[in-house]
Write a protein that holds these residues in place. Structure first.
Motif, PDB file in Angstrom:
ATOM      1  N   LEU A 171       0.889  -1.168  -0.008  1.00 14.68           N
ATOM      2  CA  LEU A 171      -0.025   0.009  -0.101  1.00 14.68           C
ATOM      3  C   LEU A 171       0.971   1.246   0.045  1.00 14.68           C
ATOM      4  O   LEU A 171       1.900   1.280   0.913  1.00 14.68           O
ATOM      5  N   HIS A 172       0.520   2.114  -1.038  1.00 18.63           N
ATOM      6  CA  HIS A 172       1.448   3.619  -1.067  1.00 18.63           C
ATOM      7  C   HIS A 172       1.148   4.180   0.071  1.00 18.63           C
ATOM      8  O   HIS A 172       0.183   5.060  -0.179  1.00 18.63           O
ATOM      9  N   VAL A 173       1.679   4.192   1.114  1.00 17.91           N
ATOM     10  CA  VAL A 173       1.450   5.040   2.250  1.00 17.91           C
ATOM     11  C   VAL A 173       1.659   6.358   2.098  1.00 17.91           C
ATOM     12  O   VAL A 173       2.712   6.898   1.618  1.00 17.91           O
ATOM     13  N   ILE A 204      -3.067   4.079  -3.440  1.00 19.96           N
ATOM     14  CA  ILE A 204      -2.873   2.709  -4.255  1.00 19.96           C
ATOM     15  C   ILE A 204      -2.384   1.627  -3.434  1.00 19.96           C
ATOM     16  O   ILE A 204      -1.666   1.782  -2.458  1.00 19.96           O
ATOM     17  N   TYR A 205      -2.998   0.517  -3.737  1.00 16.35           N
ATOM     18  CA  TYR A 205      -2.346  -0.697  -3.343  1.00 16.35           C
ATOM     19  C   TYR A 205      -2.203  -1.929  -4.386  1.00 16.35           C
ATOM     20  O   TYR A 205      -2.908  -1.766  -5.269  1.00 16.35           O
ATOM     21  N   GLU A 206      -1.527  -2.955  -3.900  1.00 16.32           N
ATOM     22  CA  GLU A 206      -1.452  -4.221  -4.871  1.00 16.32           C
ATOM     23  C   GLU A 206      -1.803  -5.331  -3.656  1.00 16.32           C
ATOM     24  O   GLU A 206      -1.164  -5.425  -2.847  1.00 16.32           O
ATOM     25  N   LEU A 207      -2.553  -6.086  -4.062  1.00 17.80           N
ATOM     26  CA  LEU A 207      -2.714  -7.431  -3.438  1.00 17.80           C
ATOM     27  C   LEU A 207      -2.193  -8.692  -4.216  1.00 17.80           C
ATOM     28  O   LEU A 207      -3.123  -8.878  -4.937  1.00 17.80           O
ATOM     29  N   PRO A 208      -1.224  -9.127  -3.897  1.00 17.11           N
ATOM     30  CA  PRO A 208      -0.960 -10.400  -4.937  1.00 17.11           C
ATOM     31  C   PRO A 208      -1.911 -11.434  -4.718  1.00 17.11           C
ATOM     32  O   PRO A 208      -2.559 -11.634  -3.597  1.00 17.11           O
ATOM     33  N   GLY A 252      -5.382  -1.764  -7.015  1.00 13.99           N
ATOM     34  CA  GLY A 252      -6.470  -0.862  -6.675  1.00 13.99           C
ATOM     35  C   GLY A 252      -6.328   0.500  -5.973  1.00 13.99           C
ATOM     36  O   GLY A 252      -5.124   0.923  -5.763  1.00 13.99           O
ATOM     37  N   GLU A 253      -7.561   1.102  -5.736  1.00 13.67           N
ATOM     38  CA  GLU A 253      -6.966   2.572  -4.722  1.00 13.67           C
ATOM     39  C   GLU A 253      -8.256   2.306  -3.615  1.00 13.67           C
ATOM     40  O   GLU A 253      -9.106   2.388  -3.781  1.00 13.67           O
TER      41      GLU A 253
END
Length: 365
Positions: A217-219, A241-245, A293-294
């Motif tokens: 997650l882009h803190v 913005i975040y990435e969930l593998p 996602g965001e």
């Protein structure tokens, strides 16, 4: 239900309890353990964490790395400029930034590092006070590479530094988790619950059958923005913005659907909670690919939690969205956690726990 007054999430903190430096050793921080089922508190050190976990549990952690994003430069007139990189806007060349002194840096202003390793031109100012800046580097290398060499860690405003070389060197190491992925230098602030872990502690946990899974997650700096509205509901939550593998998604749903004594999904920090719950708010099954996602989710009482069974978190600022999240987690689907949170924080203050980013931790089971 009635609106939640922001005053519910306010408290008085003695200034000397705001941690200005990290503990001498990461896992030497104190750990306040909250047993929700027994409604009981106990006091430990972070190195005791394996005593409270069991085989099959999974620590879900945010592997975002903090970029040393505070750059110092000068204008052609000789005036000093401080530029904080927030996020890339157009590849590596244009960035959304915060500039000081902002009012003296209109579009068209050019500034450069003292040794001309990078040059920036202000191309647009935004109503929120940020600016778009186009950068070039002397050697053509990415700006992030230059920032790692020249930049300062963007410490929170409540940490005060003299700016010595020794402090910078220490912050570059300690304001970063040991599992931060350098390829994901996307955070403007550290996911601070993870700062307490050491490689040795992870080895002990692995030997005990406790696994790990990552999210990114882009803190953003919005994590430090206090709630200024009279009610919590009126606050406009920041987006990240975040990435969930895909592998982490499978763990989330596998643990949720396991029939016999499933391992717990233990979020390391509020950023992990936000990532997980934002994803599960719109997905009922794991995907076959990584998800980008965001997060726009604002978590406050009363709220159920679909993907988090336990939480490791630091102690948060008064009137913050992070306090709202913790209160919601203390008593899911209820507002009872608000009063309990105030009791827990009063206990932590009485026992002189250290607060905020470089402070102590809490485990909520």
């Amino acid at each position: 239900m009635p609106s939640l007054s922001t005053d519910f999430f306010d408290y008085a903190l003695p200034e000397h309890l705001v941690a200005q430096t990290p503990a001498a050793r990461r896992d030497a921080s104190r750990l306040l353990v909250v047993d929700r089922a027994a409604h009981r508190l106990s006091h430990h050190t972070f190195a005791d964490l394996p005593d409270f976990l069991r085989p099959g549990d999974t620590l879900i952690r945010n592997n975002a790395a903090v970029l040393p994003a505070r750059l110092h430069a000068v204008r052609r007139t000789g005036g000093q400029v401080e530029c904080l990189l927030l996020r890339p806007h157009d590849g590596e060349s244009v960035w959304r930034c915060l500039l000081r002194p902002g009012k003296k840096l209109p579009p068209g202003t050019v500034f450069a590092s003292p040794d001309a390793e990078f040059t920036g031109e202000v191309i647009e100012k935004s109503p929120d006070g940020s600016a778009l800046v186009r950068f070039t580097t002397r050697t053509g290398e990415p700006l992030t590479t230059v920032a790692r060499r020249l930049g300062d860690v963007p410490l929170p405003p409540y940490i005060h530094r003299a700016g010595t070389a020794a402090e910078r060197a220490d912050d570059l190491v300690r304001y970063q988790t040991v599992y931060a992925d350098p390829a994901r230098s996307v955070a403007a602030a550290a996911p601070t619950a993870g700062l307490h872990f050491t490689p040795e502690l992870f080895a002990r946990l692995a030997a005990a059958g406790v696994g790990t899974a990552d999210v990114t997650l882009h803190v953003g700096l919005g994590t430090f923005k206090p709630i200024t509205t009279p009610t919590v509901e009126a606050h406009e939550i920041h987006r990240e913005i975040y990435e969930l593998p895909a592998a982490t998604q499978r763990i989330l749903f596998g643990a949720h659907q396991e029939a016999s004594a499933p391992g717990r999904r233990i979020a390391v920090g509020t950023t992990s909670v936000r990532t997980i719950e934002d994803f599960l708010a719109t997905h009922d099954a794991a995907l076959t690919t990584d998800f980008f996602g965001e997060a726009s989710l604002f978590i406050y009482p009363p709220r159920p939690f679909r993907g988090v069974d336990a939480l490791i978190t630091n102690f948060h600022q008064p009137r913050s969205t992070l306090l709202c999240l913790v209160a919601a987690f203390l008593a899911p689907d209820s507002t009872d956690g608000i009063g309990w949170l105030r009791e827990i924080y009063a206990e932590a203050i009485a026992r002189e726990y250290r607060f905020f980013s470089y402070g102590d931790a809490m485990l909520i089971l």
